[in-house]
Design a protein around this motif. Structure first.
Motif, mmCIF file in Angstrom:
data_model
loop_
_atom_site.group_PDB
_atom_site.id
_atom_site.type_symbol
_atom_site.label_atom_id
_atom_site.label_comp_id
_atom_site.label_asym_id
_atom_site.label_seq_id
_atom_site.Cartn_x
_atom_site.Cartn_y
_atom_site.Cartn_z
ATOM 1 N N LEU A 180 155.109 -40.786 62.220
ATOM 2 C CA LEU A 180 156.392 -40.149 62.560
ATOM 3 C C LEU A 180 157.524 -41.172 62.511
ATOM 4 O O LEU A 180 158.602 -40.914 61.950
ATOM 5 C CB LEU A 180 156.300 -39.514 63.951
ATOM 6 C CG LEU A 180 157.507 -38.691 64.404
ATOM 7 C CD1 LEU A 180 157.722 -37.501 63.488
ATOM 8 C CD2 LEU A 180 157.339 -38.218 65.838
ATOM 9 N N ILE A 181 157.255 -42.342 63.090
ATOM 10 C CA ILE A 181 158.305 -43.382 63.119
ATOM 11 C C ILE A 181 158.617 -43.857 61.704
ATOM 12 O O ILE A 181 159.785 -44.075 61.346
ATOM 13 C CB ILE A 181 157.855 -44.546 64.038
ATOM 14 C CG1 ILE A 181 158.698 -44.507 65.294
ATOM 15 C CG2 ILE A 181 157.975 -45.884 63.372
ATOM 16 C CD1 ILE A 181 158.529 -45.685 66.190
ATOM 17 N N ILE A 182 157.567 -43.975 60.861
ATOM 18 C CA ILE A 182 157.809 -44.386 59.470
ATOM 19 C C ILE A 182 158.597 -43.299 58.735
ATOM 20 O O ILE A 182 159.517 -43.578 57.967
ATOM 21 C CB ILE A 182 156.473 -44.689 58.753
ATOM 22 C CG1 ILE A 182 155.837 -45.929 59.387
ATOM 23 C CG2 ILE A 182 156.683 -44.903 57.267
ATOM 24 C CD1 ILE A 182 154.418 -46.191 58.942
ATOM 25 N N LEU A 183 158.251 -42.039 59.017
ATOM 26 C CA LEU A 183 158.971 -40.918 58.406
ATOM 27 C C LEU A 183 160.458 -40.987 58.747
ATOM 28 O O LEU A 183 161.327 -40.837 57.869
ATOM 29 C CB LEU A 183 158.375 -39.596 58.894
ATOM 30 C CG LEU A 183 159.025 -38.324 58.378
ATOM 31 C CD1 LEU A 183 158.759 -38.174 56.893
ATOM 32 C CD2 LEU A 183 158.508 -37.103 59.128
ATOM 33 N N VAL A 184 160.763 -41.236 60.028
ATOM 34 C CA VAL A 184 162.167 -41.355 60.448
ATOM 35 C C VAL A 184 162.832 -42.494 59.690
ATOM 36 O O VAL A 184 163.952 -42.349 59.171
ATOM 37 C CB VAL A 184 162.260 -41.589 61.972
ATOM 38 C CG1 VAL A 184 163.689 -41.887 62.382
ATOM 39 C CG2 VAL A 184 161.739 -40.379 62.720
ATOM 40 N N ALA A 185 162.133 -43.631 59.583
ATOM 41 C CA ALA A 185 162.705 -44.783 58.872
ATOM 42 C C ALA A 185 163.012 -44.418 57.422
ATOM 43 O O ALA A 185 164.068 -44.769 56.889
ATOM 44 C CB ALA A 185 161.750 -45.966 58.938
ATOM 45 N N ILE A 186 162.072 -43.679 56.790
ATOM 46 C CA ILE A 186 162.279 -43.289 55.389
ATOM 47 C C ILE A 186 163.492 -42.366 55.264
ATOM 48 O O ILE A 186 164.366 -42.553 54.412
ATOM 49 C CB ILE A 186 161.014 -42.614 54.811
ATOM 50 C CG1 ILE A 186 159.888 -43.640 54.698
ATOM 51 C CG2 ILE A 186 161.299 -41.997 53.449
ATOM 52 C CD1 ILE A 186 158.556 -43.040 54.305
ATOM 53 N N LEU A 187 163.563 -41.367 56.160
ATOM 54 C CA LEU A 187 164.694 -40.423 56.112
ATOM 55 C C LEU A 187 166.014 -41.177 56.275
ATOM 56 O O LEU A 187 166.988 -40.925 55.570
ATOM 57 C CB LEU A 187 164.554 -39.370 57.211
ATOM 58 C CG LEU A 187 163.461 -38.320 57.003
ATOM 59 C CD1 LEU A 187 163.428 -37.344 58.170
ATOM 60 C CD2 LEU A 187 163.683 -37.565 55.707
ATOM 61 N N PHE A 188 166.052 -42.109 57.227
ATOM 62 C CA PHE A 188 167.284 -42.865 57.476
ATOM 63 C C PHE A 188 167.686 -43.676 56.257
ATOM 64 O O PHE A 188 168.844 -43.699 55.864
ATOM 65 C CB PHE A 188 167.082 -43.829 58.659
ATOM 66 C CG PHE A 188 167.242 -43.157 59.987
ATOM 67 C CD1 PHE A 188 167.027 -41.803 60.127
ATOM 68 C CD2 PHE A 188 167.615 -43.879 61.103
ATOM 69 C CE1 PHE A 188 167.165 -41.171 61.343
ATOM 70 C CE2 PHE A 188 167.762 -43.253 62.334
ATOM 71 C CZ PHE A 188 167.529 -41.908 62.455
ATOM 72 N N THR A 189 166.678 -44.347 55.653
ATOM 73 C CA THR A 189 166.981 -45.181 54.488
ATOM 74 C C THR A 189 167.522 -44.321 53.351
ATOM 75 O O THR A 189 168.532 -44.661 52.728
ATOM 76 C CB THR A 189 165.718 -45.919 54.024
ATOM 77 O OG1 THR A 189 165.049 -46.420 55.184
ATOM 78 C CG2 THR A 189 166.055 -47.048 53.106
ATOM 79 N N LEU A 190 166.855 -43.185 53.123
ATOM 80 C CA LEU A 190 167.313 -42.268 52.065
ATOM 81 C C LEU A 190 168.758 -41.857 52.308
ATOM 82 O O LEU A 190 169.603 -41.921 51.418
ATOM 83 C CB LEU A 190 166.436 -41.010 52.050
ATOM 84 C CG LEU A 190 165.167 -41.090 51.218
ATOM 85 C CD1 LEU A 190 164.443 -39.753 51.267
ATOM 86 C CD2 LEU A 190 165.539 -41.427 49.770
ATOM 87 N N ALA A 191 169.035 -41.445 53.549
ATOM 88 C CA ALA A 191 170.381 -40.971 53.869
ATOM 89 C C ALA A 191 171.405 -42.076 53.660
ATOM 90 O O ALA A 191 172.500 -41.845 53.153
ATOM 91 C CB ALA A 191 170.432 -40.474 55.304
#
Lengths: 281, 360
Positions: B339-350
């Motif tokens: 979940l934390i990695i998913l959040v990191a990925i979403l943030f980076t993409l954004a």
């Protein structure tokens, strides 16, 4: 100042205009009649009567805070966007009152363009996008966008500097270039009148000179009204001059107006003489 | 006009000049006392750590921090006199506070890795939990169904709350209507709604009335309630930062208010608006209570947002973390790590999308 004194001043104004018959004016494009302006309860302008002949340059001069910028913003109905703003009198454009209830301010602003003191290109758009932004924003249809970009940028004296990087962000340009870009943007919607509120106050002398050349060139086709603090600039670019003054907390008003040569060469009013010679303001 | 010329000797010495930073040079006693102030507390605390059983957090906060404050204070007094003491107190506290937040973050991620990494594997990401019981070894099963669920629910919530949030911000900053104070008040009040209440609300008016099942849609509605105030308030702040010059500039070109907002103001605030969306997603993505109530649970992969109850990563963690099976607990920690990695990925993409510049 008493009413009598005020009328006195107005009389002198009219003499000033008469004195300028040596420079015959064309048909009047815009005219302000008894324009007074308030912000809330405070009256900042009183009884401004100025006629702007077609395809001429009129300079509005006067010390800071005398209401020049406020006045120029009444001419394209930007004034009303300020909360608490009020107005009396009428502004005629091609003989019709622009404050008439039936008039759409968007339509007025399309024909009466404006350039501001601080260059304000749209940061989210490219140089080309900025030039064409007026067309997009107003929904105006004009063919041959490439031609429009070249024509207006050439008219604004910017074409040679940016022709190879029209796709760059507008924010990459220098202040002087941005101001000329904004002029090109205003020209792209083919306005009949161009209002300029101290367009050179933030620019270096070279950019200023270029914009002044642009103004002289444009005045063959467009009626230009320019607010300036720079006396030499008023002399260099304008055909007519109106001197605004706001004395000791009284609302600003026009002390004297007429042909620029008269206002600077042979002013009728002591206060005008003092101001144009840099003795106050 | 005159030109300045140098004789050859001066010129040569000028060319040999080296760049220096004179302000960095300190007298030796400065260096000595600062070194002592750094080394002594660290030595004392290390000794205590090795010889006693005092827990590390207490050691750091109750013993190290005061010791460091005193040591730095003395060093500052010795080098700069009394006026240096206040400086040193502020600096030590500032550094301590920043270190503290870094330590908290690092230990969260560290504990997730330590306890969860052994559960994470390719099949853990892509398989669902059909036929998987809490005692099934880690070689089988995964949280693919929960990841799909979380992404679907967050997507639905964004689809609802982002347009409404931005529209609210536009009303407050651009339309400036009469209801602005009330709208602002309600948005503020809404940000105080506890997440379980949002879940209960949707359970009551959407699920219990029979309008929709427990589903991704119902869960998305609950999330949207929580996201909306964050998106609206952040978007309001960034729209306020757009200079008025641009608005008047557009209006002076004969633009309508709507076009000014859509084509000039919002594009100018694009990066900020993307930040607003990120913050909204970050606000909700770990919320468990609303989904327990509104979205339910499922071992199968569900892609229909309306059909049936759906799993999500937070509810998966909730359901597994307290079970008496080590492998189930490891799965829960593994999911938290994912979940934390998913959040990191979403943030980076954004961030990457938001950084995209004009032109070129």
């Amino acid at each position: 100042m008493s009413t009598a004194e005020f009328e006195d001043v107005m009389d002198l104004d009219i003499e000033g205009v008469e004195a300028s018959t040596a420079h015959p004016a064309g048909p009047t494009e815009m005219e302000s009649r008894d324009v007074s302006v308030w912000f809330g309860q405070r009256k900042v302008l009183e009884g401004v009567n100025i006629a702007f002949p077609k395809n001429t340059v009129t300079a509005l001069i006067g010390p800071s805070g005398c209401g020049k910028s406020t006045f120029i913003r009444t001419l394209n109905r930007l004034h009303e966007l300020i909360p608490g703003a009020a107005l009396a009198g009428s502004v005629l454009y091609e003989g019709k009152d622009i404050y008439d209830a039936a008039v759409d301010p968007v339509h007025i602003r399309l024909q009466i363009g404006m350039v501001f003191q601080k260059p304000n290109p749209f940061p989210s758009m490219t140089i080309r996008g900025n030039v064409l932004s007026g067309l997009k924003l107003s929904g105006m249809k004009r063919a041959n966008h490439d031609d429009i970009v070249e024509e207006t940028l050439t008219a604004a004296g910017l074409w040679n500097e940016v022709k190879d990087r029209l796709g760059n962000a507008a924010g990459d340009l220098s202040g002087g270039q941005q101001q000329r870009l904004v002029i090109a943007r205003a020209l792209a919607v083919q306005p009949h009148v161009l209002l300029m509120d101290e367009p050179c106050s933030a620019l270096d002398p070279a950019s200023t000179l270029k914009i002044e050349e642009t103004i002289r060139e444009l005045s063959k086709e467009v009626t230009i009204i320019i607010v300036t603090h720079n006396m030499q600039q008023a002399v260099r670019v304008s055909d007519y001059t109106a001197f605004f003054l706001s004395e000791e907390g009284t609302p600003g008003h026009v002390v004297e107006q007429g042909a620029t040569t008269e206002i600077f060469g042979n002013p009728q009013e002591q206060r005008t003489l003092d101001y144009v010679n840099g003795r106050f303001g | 006009m005159s030109t300045i010329t140098f004789d050859p000797e001066t010129l040569e010495s000028l060319q040999q000049q080296k760049s220096t930073r004179p302000w960095r040079k300190k007298p030796n006693r400065f260096t000595a006392s600062v070194t002592l102030a750094v080394v002594i507390p660290a030595l004392i605390v290390s000794a205590l750590y090795l010889t006693s059983d005092i827990p590390v957090p207490i050691l750091l906060v109750v013993i190290y921090l005061p010791l460091q404050l005193i040591a730095s204070g003395i060093a500052a007094w010795a080098t700069k006199g009394t006026r240096g003491i206040a400086d040193s107190v502020i600096i030590v506290n500032a550094i301590g506070a920043s270190l503290f937040s870094v330590i908290v973050l690092v230990s969260i991620i560290g504990s997730l890795i330590v306890r969860g990494l052994r559960a994470v594997s390719p099949h853990f990401l892509f398989q669902n939990s059909v036929y998987i019981s809490p005692s099934t070894p880690l070689d089988y099963g995964g949280i693919g169904h929960s990841l799909v669920g979380t992404l679907l629910i967050v997507f639905i919530a964004s689809l609802i709350s982002v347009p409404i949030g931005i529209a609210t911000a536009v009303y407050i900053t651009e339309v400036r209507g009469r209801a602005v104070p009330y709208v602002r008040f309600f948005v503020q009040a809404m940000s105080g709604v506890p997440s379980v209440v949002a879940g209960l609300f949707i359970l009551t008016i959407v699920v219990a009335t029979g309008a929709f099942n427990q589903s991704a849609f119902a869960g998305g509605l609950a999330y949207a309630i929580l996201m909306l105030p964050t998106v609206a308030r952040t978007a309001e702040e960034v729209l306020k930062l757009v200079p008025d010059d641009l608005r008047t500039g557009a209006l002076a070109l004969g633009s309508t208010r709507a076009r000014t907002v859509l084509r000039v103001v919002i594009p100018a605030a694009r990066t900020g608006i993307i930040t607003a969306i990120i913050l909204g997603v970050a606000r909700v993505i770990g919320e468990t209570a609303p989904l327990l109530l509104a979205a339910g649970n499922n071992d199968q992969t569900v892609v229909n947002p309306f059909g049936s109850p759906i799993s999500s990563v937070p509810t998966y963690i909730f359901n597994n973390v307290a079970l008496p099976y080590p492998d189930a607990v490891a799965r829960a920690w593994g999911s938290a790590l994912v979940l934390i990695i998913l959040v990191a990925i979403l943030f980076t993409l954004a961030r990457i999308i938001g950084r995209g510049r004009v032109g070129r």
